[in-house]
Design a protein around this motif. Sequence first.
Motif, PDB file in Angstrom:
ATOM      1  N   ARG A  28       0.815  -1.214   0.000  1.00 58.33           N
ATOM      2  CA  ARG A  28       0.000   0.000   0.000  1.00 58.33           C
ATOM      3  C   ARG A  28       0.848   1.263   0.000  1.00 58.33           C
ATOM      4  O   ARG A  28       0.432   2.284  -0.532  1.00 58.33           O
ATOM      5  N   ALA A  29       2.023   1.206   0.596  1.00 56.38           N
ATOM      6  CA  ALA A  29       2.907   2.369   0.628  1.00 56.38           C
ATOM      7  C   ALA A  29       4.261   1.967   0.053  1.00 56.38           C
ATOM      8  O   ALA A  29       5.237   1.786   0.786  1.00 56.38           O
TER       9      ALA A  29
ATOM     10  N   THR B  63       7.882   1.896  -1.486  1.00 59.00           N
ATOM     11  CA  THR B  63       9.025   2.789  -1.384  1.00 59.00           C
ATOM     12  C   THR B  63       9.433   3.246  -2.789  1.00 59.00           C
ATOM     13  O   THR B  63       8.940   2.741  -3.794  1.00 59.00           O
TER      14      THR B  63
ATOM     15  N   ARG C  35       8.888   1.400  -6.424  1.00 56.93           N
ATOM     16  CA  ARG C  35       8.327   2.024  -7.624  1.00 56.93           C
ATOM     17  C   ARG C  35       9.274   1.906  -8.815  1.00 56.93           C
ATOM     18  O   ARG C  35       8.845   1.668  -9.944  1.00 56.93           O
TER      19      ARG C  35
END
Length: 264
Positions: free
Chosen positions: A92-93, A95, A99
Amino acid sequence: MYLAMTQARAWLPAGALDDGTLAALVSGAVEAWSAKWILRGSMEVVKPLAPIVGPAPAGRWRVLPEGAALAVEEEAELALAAMMLDAATVARAPTEADRRLCHALAQTAITDLCRRLASAFGLPGDSLWRDAEARAFDGSGFGCEIGRAGQPAAMQLRVSTESAVAVRRGSARSVPQRSALGPLDEALAKQRVGLSARLGRCHLTLAEFTGLGPGDVLILDQDPAGPLDLTVEGADPPVARCAIEEDGHGYRLKILELTKSTDT
């Protein structure tokens, strides 16, 4: 994924570009690409090819000078990378390193998709796709969406009218070539004609003709025992002079001389 082609110009017949040919080419290319790269789920054409109106949606665009453009949104790259890695979803988040990795994976697969689409449209598989602004290929056209069933479109593809016409022309059945016509004299030489010997003529007024009845005698202008005119289909001028002979089984015509018109 979303496919669009600029609308057909007025000189194109109605339905010339949306007869299913282009949709079948895109579907085949996407299905083969998905089978190679996607481990979880699959990518497919989720919206049939249909006319669209509007500017090119935002996204990272790759443009092919021959007349095509492909766009992928950043979030779609993450989803594509997850499908390639057989993962339900990316963290969900993610780094920055996540990406970059997802971007590299997605771009590798997208490069292969570009190659397959170019080949499907009859362009060289190694055609050079270049980065371009989001508004490349603005305008109306045909479109279809490609992605996961039940999910928002992952990528968008646009194809110019010129490329669409070239694809349609390339898929059309070729007209068999007709054999060359032979010389006219050879063709005429095979035609059957009727020959007849003319015993003679006489001339009457219309009143005399309508007054003819049984027992009347007509005087011809030549002796039937002498040479007779030989005509083709009864038309003048005669093509020869002939004589009537009896051979015991019937009558036959003997050519005595040819006319000048026949010699020439």
